[in-house]
Design a protein around this motif. Sequence first.
Motif, PDB file in Angstrom:
ATOM      1  N   GLY A 201      10.704 -27.824  15.325  1.00  0.00           N
ATOM      2  CA  GLY A 201      12.251 -27.797  16.307  1.00  0.00           C
ATOM      3  C   GLY A 201      13.381 -27.084  15.903  1.00  0.00           C
ATOM      4  N   PHE A 202      13.356 -26.624  14.655  1.00  0.00           N
ATOM      5  CA  PHE A 202      14.803 -25.577  15.396  1.00  0.00           C
ATOM      6  C   PHE A 202      14.502 -24.121  15.942  1.00  0.00           C
ATOM      7  CE2 PHE A 202      16.819 -22.081  12.677  1.00  0.00           C
ATOM      8  CZ  PHE A 202      18.901 -23.070  13.018  1.00  0.00           C
ATOM      9  N   PHE A 203      13.394 -23.681  15.599  1.00  0.00           N
ATOM     10  CA  PHE A 203      13.117 -22.527  16.079  1.00  0.00           C
ATOM     11  C   PHE A 203      12.396 -22.716  17.708  1.00  0.00           C
ATOM     12  CE2 PHE A 203      12.004 -20.778  11.947  1.00  0.00           C
ATOM     13  CZ  PHE A 203      13.195 -20.121  11.902  1.00  0.00           C
ATOM     14  N   ASP A 204      12.568 -24.108  17.996  1.00  0.00           N
ATOM     15  CA  ASP A 204      11.405 -24.419  19.589  1.00  0.00           C
ATOM     16  C   ASP A 204      12.902 -25.009  20.795  1.00  0.00           C
ATOM     17  OD1 ASP A 204       9.294 -24.510  18.969  1.00  0.00           O
ATOM     18  OD2 ASP A 204       8.532 -26.412  18.196  1.00  0.00           O
ATOM     19  N   MET A 205      14.316 -24.622  19.352  1.00  0.00           N
ATOM     20  CA  MET A 205      16.021 -24.931  19.953  1.00  0.00           C
ATOM     21  C   MET A 205      15.842 -23.986  21.244  1.00  0.00           C
ATOM     22  SD  MET A 205      18.057 -26.856  17.417  1.00  0.00           S
ATOM     23  CE  MET A 205      19.114 -27.431  18.582  1.00  0.00           C
ATOM     24  N   PRO A 206      16.820 -23.386  22.431  1.00  0.00           N
ATOM     25  CA  PRO A 206      17.418 -22.422  23.235  1.00  0.00           C
ATOM     26  C   PRO A 206      18.023 -21.473  22.191  1.00  0.00           C
ATOM     27  CG  PRO A 206      17.966 -24.947  23.761  1.00  0.00           C
ATOM     28  CD  PRO A 206      17.299 -25.433  23.238  1.00  0.00           C
ATOM     29  N   LEU A 207      18.753 -20.771  22.244  1.00  0.00           N
ATOM     30  CA  LEU A 207      19.100 -19.966  21.493  1.00  0.00           C
ATOM     31  C   LEU A 207      20.834 -20.086  21.984  1.00  0.00           C
ATOM     32  CD1 LEU A 207      19.197 -17.316  19.801  1.00  0.00           C
ATOM     33  CD2 LEU A 207      19.159 -16.206  21.353  1.00  0.00           C
ATOM     34  N   PHE A 208      21.196 -20.416  23.080  1.00  0.00           N
ATOM     35  CA  PHE A 208      22.557 -20.549  23.738  1.00  0.00           C
ATOM     36  C   PHE A 208      22.640 -22.324  24.435  1.00  0.00           C
ATOM     37  CE2 PHE A 208      21.953 -16.014  23.705  1.00  0.00           C
ATOM     38  CZ  PHE A 208      22.659 -15.828  22.342  1.00  0.00           C
ATOM     39  N   PRO A 209      23.902 -22.771  24.407  1.00  0.00           N
ATOM     40  CA  PRO A 209      23.460 -23.965  25.272  1.00  0.00           C
ATOM     41  C   PRO A 209      23.561 -23.541  26.008  1.00  0.00           C
ATOM     42  CG  PRO A 209      25.305 -23.605  23.424  1.00  0.00           C
ATOM     43  CD  PRO A 209      24.582 -22.065  23.573  1.00  0.00           C
ATOM     44  N   ASN A 210      22.908 -25.368  27.187  1.00  0.00           N
ATOM     45  CA  ASN A 210      22.558 -24.897  28.462  1.00  0.00           C
ATOM     46  C   ASN A 210      23.750 -24.778  29.202  1.00  0.00           C
ATOM     47  OD1 ASN A 210      20.120 -25.619  28.289  1.00  0.00           O
ATOM     48  ND2 ASN A 210      19.646 -27.478  28.371  1.00  0.00           N
ATOM     49  N   THR A 211      23.565 -23.876  30.169  1.00  0.00           N
ATOM     50  CA  THR A 211      24.600 -24.612  31.231  1.00  0.00           C
ATOM     51  C   THR A 211      25.592 -25.970  31.570  1.00  0.00           C
ATOM     52  OG1 THR A 211      23.510 -24.578  33.590  1.00  0.00           O
ATOM     53  CG2 THR A 211      23.895 -22.442  32.323  1.00  0.00           C
ATOM     54  N   ALA A 212      26.256 -25.934  31.920  1.00  0.00           N
ATOM     55  CA  ALA A 212      27.088 -27.397  32.744  1.00  0.00           C
ATOM     56  C   ALA A 212      25.839 -28.293  33.430  1.00  0.00           C
ATOM     57  CB  ALA A 212      28.570 -27.046  33.187  1.00  0.00           C
ATOM     58  N   PRO A 213      26.293 -29.377  34.122  1.00  0.00           N
ATOM     59  CA  PRO A 213      25.291 -30.157  34.593  1.00  0.00           C
ATOM     60  C   PRO A 213      25.043 -29.425  36.536  1.00  0.00           C
ATOM     61  CG  PRO A 213      26.527 -31.889  33.342  1.00  0.00           C
ATOM     62  CD  PRO A 213      26.967 -30.163  33.247  1.00  0.00           C
ATOM     63  N   GLY A 214      24.462 -29.113  36.677  1.00  0.00           N
ATOM     64  CA  GLY A 214      24.282 -29.074  37.961  1.00  0.00           C
ATOM     65  C   GLY A 214      23.819 -28.237  38.497  1.00  0.00           C
TER      66      GLY A 214
END
Length: 230
Positions: A201-214
């Motif tokens: 679960g931890f290693f399945d997370m994206p390396l960087f945060p997602n961008t702003a919505p849209g």
Amino acid sequence: MSFFSGVRTDYIPGPIVNNPLKGLCEKVCIQVKKVFDACLKQQHIDGETLTLENFQPANPTFPLTFVSGQSSTTIKPFLTNLVVTRFDDRPNFARISATANMPLDIVYTDANNVQGVAQGVLTLPIDVVLFVPQPSIIPFEVELVASVMVANGTFDGTSITIECCVLTILKVVAETELLVPSYGYCHIPQCQEFSQNVCEGFFDMPLFPNTAPGVTVANNTNNDGFNLFS
């Protein structure tokens, strides 16, 4: 891996897809219990009193309070007083009467709030008509399958009066050697060893945060390494 992993589906148990004759390769003789007839009965029983024994832990402090009850996990149901009476005017049919004995595990708490379990046997009469094969060297047998769920119970010392739901199945069976079509031996896959990965679960997370919505960005930087968000 297991039969349900989807590997070698042509050589594992499961639903038949397309032509059921495809893959048939031999006739095999298997030793099984053949069921000649069977019937099922569902009952709601209320007010049946059982004598309890084998208290675990021993010597509970009375009075007892009912917690739950069900079919015993260690002792199978069995028949006593079995009588098979054939009908002269109905060949291969017979009246089967017996007593069904269904061992139960009764869970309780005692006066000191200590939980325990005791055993009792629910007995019910059976009187049915079933198909019975003619006499042979290998005899037929009458088997009982039963499941009991105790909904309520009231203790009186070492006795309990119960309300329960009972399902019984009576079967006429015989140990036989049957000739059946076969697709050959099953493919037994390698076992999938269980391992608990603390990092799952931890290693399945994206390396960087997602961008702003849209906002959808294919690449966060240009060829010069500068940030494209401007």
